[in-house]
Design an enzyme around this catalytic site. Structure first.
Site, PDB file in Angstrom:
ATOM      1  N   ASP A 144     -19.954  20.106 -31.836  1.00 34.00           N
ATOM      2  CA  ASP A 144     -19.287  21.239 -31.188  1.00 34.00           C
ATOM      3  C   ASP A 144     -19.325  21.035 -29.671  1.00 34.00           C
ATOM      4  O   ASP A 144     -20.394  21.038 -29.068  1.00 34.00           O
ATOM      5  CB  ASP A 144     -20.000  22.540 -31.561  1.00 34.00           C
ATOM      6  CG  ASP A 144     -19.243  23.780 -31.131  1.00 34.00           C
ATOM      7  OD1 ASP A 144     -18.446  23.686 -30.178  1.00 34.00           O
ATOM      8  OD2 ASP A 144     -19.454  24.837 -31.749  1.00 34.00           O
ATOM      9  N   HIS A 166     -16.231  22.745 -33.365  1.00 40.31           N
ATOM     10  CA  HIS A 166     -16.287  24.204 -33.199  1.00 40.31           C
ATOM     11  C   HIS A 166     -15.480  24.939 -34.264  1.00 40.31           C
ATOM     12  O   HIS A 166     -15.879  26.025 -34.703  1.00 40.31           O
ATOM     13  CB  HIS A 166     -15.771  24.574 -31.809  1.00 40.31           C
ATOM     14  CG  HIS A 166     -16.071  25.984 -31.404  1.00 40.31           C
ATOM     15  ND1 HIS A 166     -17.349  26.452 -31.218  1.00 40.31           N
ATOM     16  CD2 HIS A 166     -15.260  27.047 -31.160  1.00 40.31           C
ATOM     17  CE1 HIS A 166     -17.316  27.737 -30.874  1.00 40.31           C
ATOM     18  NE2 HIS A 166     -16.062  28.115 -30.839  1.00 40.31           N
ATOM     19  N   SER A 183     -18.435  32.309 -32.905  1.00 40.40           N
ATOM     20  CA  SER A 183     -18.223  31.955 -31.507  1.00 40.40           C
ATOM     21  C   SER A 183     -18.567  33.137 -30.598  1.00 40.40           C
ATOM     22  O   SER A 183     -19.679  33.628 -30.613  1.00 40.40           O
ATOM     23  CB  SER A 183     -16.776  31.487 -31.309  1.00 40.40           C
ATOM     24  OG  SER A 183     -16.595  30.906 -30.052  1.00 40.40           O
TER      25      SER A 183
END
Length: 410
Positions: free
Chosen positions: A319, A351, A218
């Site tokens: 996501d 995600h 991320s």
């Protein structure tokens, strides 16, 4: 990017340590045949006294409280953030059976070296996860956690560290300053210094300095990719550097953001408001210089891109925090400039599926198995050992994982 519920998560737990006196380290590249000066042994705090642990906890609590109020002044505390906090709390409760097991391992396993100091700035620390037996130099994964540039913390990588170390891979989870304690420039500087420390000192822990793999998830994927590209640019210009991109065998990016100008509006709609995001990124004029996709296509980076290692990006097609188009566009840009890169897209994954939910399920994990197989590709003995390894233990009931996935604020 865990950009929803970030304020609540920061209030719940962000471990930020106070500044310590500068520690002299040798950050020069360690070579196979010529390492004349042995680096100063790192200071390790996980075997510290109880009173020192209490002192650290008190200092952390004070700093977290001060930074939390500063963060709230940026975000405000309206209906959206209250509902996300409640969702985050329920999410954590549902996955608590797994979190407790991982936390017990993190705090009590003798194979975890917590809070190794790598620099003199706040949060310049890293955690090391070591295999049970080190009879030869082991490959190393440097991991940079996500957290929307606000709530990243090295312990978020403990599940990954535990599982990889069980396959004879050393894992170094780097902590770094988050906003509002630091901005993106500070984060990039911290991670680069952490990588430098690993490159020069990991042999002291049984690691192989010639087999280092950089991984980020991320926001951590964004930061570490920035570090990698900026380092290549420095080298191509002949600048003095403390580590080289040639020491990184591959970069694994999980659910990352690589073109910031294209994501500002998306983040704003998800709750990471434009004004705050621009503060994190040091203003709108800095978005491009902290966007790896843009940096590699700059005409001034022609010599630098050829120094980059193999880049492999992983993303879930479902996501909603960071659309998979972010990884696809970055890979396309890398191909245009001649960099070896690939995208592995997981259909229907969100995600946190790749990084958290799937590992909590135990058993077979396509992403984890791919990374281990890639790292052990030239080691027949390690591959044979991987094939004989027992299935990974389930850490949370399936019903709880499914419920948590449905109410996840990320």
């Amino acid at each position: 990017m865990e950009n929803q519920g970030d304020t609540a998560r920061l209030l719940a737990r962000v471990s930020t340590l106070p500044t310590l006196p500068s520690i002299p380290y040798n950050y020069q590249r360690r070579r196979k045949s010529s390492s004349k000066t042995k680096p100063t042994p790192p200071i390790i705090y996980n075997q510290g006294s109880f009173s020192r642990e209490i002192g650290h906890a008190a200092a952390e609590t004070y700093l977290i409280t001060r930074l939390s109020f500063k963060l709230l002044s940026c975000l405000g505390l309206g209906y959206r953030w209250i509902t996300r906090f409640l969702g985050l709390a329920l999410y954590a409760v549902l996955l608590m059976p797994g979190f407790i097991q991982v936390a017990f391992y993190y705090f009590f396993s003798p194979l975890v070296r917590r809070n190794v100091v790598y620099g003199d700035q706040p949060r310049n620390r890293l955690d090391l996860y070591l295999p049970a037996k080190i009879d030869s130099p082991k490959p190393v994964v440097v991991f940079v956690t996500g957290g929307a540039w606000i709530i990243g913390y090295k312990a978020w990588g403990s599940l990954l560290g535990k599982q990889l170390s069980e396959h004879d891979i050393i894992v170094a989870c780097i902590d770094y300053r988050n906003f509002p304690q630091g901005t993106i420039g500070d984060m990039v500087e911290d991670v680069s210094q952490g990588i430098s420390f690993v490159c020069s000192s990991i042999a002291d822990y049984g690691g192989d300095p010639n087999r280092i793999y950089l991984t980020g998830q991320s926001a951590g994927a964004h930061i570490s990719s920035c570090v990698l590209v900026k380092q290549a640019i420095k080298e191509s210009r002949g600048e003095t550097v403390s580590w080289n991109t040639s020491q990184i065998k591959a970069f694994f990016g999980l659910s990352g953001a690589y073109n910031l100008p294209n994501l500002v509006d998306h983040f704003n709609n998800r709750g990471l408001y434009r004004s705050m995001f621009l503060s994190i990124m040091e203003g709108e004029e800095s978005l491009q210089k902290f966007s790896p996709e843009i940096m590699v296509q700059n005409s001034s980076s022609k010599a630098a891109v050829h120094l980059l290692p193999h880049i492999i990006l992983f993303h879930g097609s479902s996501d909603s925090s960071i659309p998979y188009d972010s990884s696809k566009a970055f890979v396309d840009a890398l191909h245009r400039v001649g960099v070896q890169a690939e995208l592995i897209l997981y259909d229907g994954k969100t995600h946190l599926d790749l990084f958290l939910h799937d590992p909590l399920r135990g058993g077979k994990d396509d992403l984890f198995d791919y990374i281990v197989a890639y790292i052990h590709a030239n080691d027949k003995e390690a591959l044979a050992k991987d094939d004989m390894a027992p299935p990974r233990k389930r850490l949370a009931p399936e019903i709880l994982i499914k419920l948590a996935r449905r109410i996840s604020p990320f």
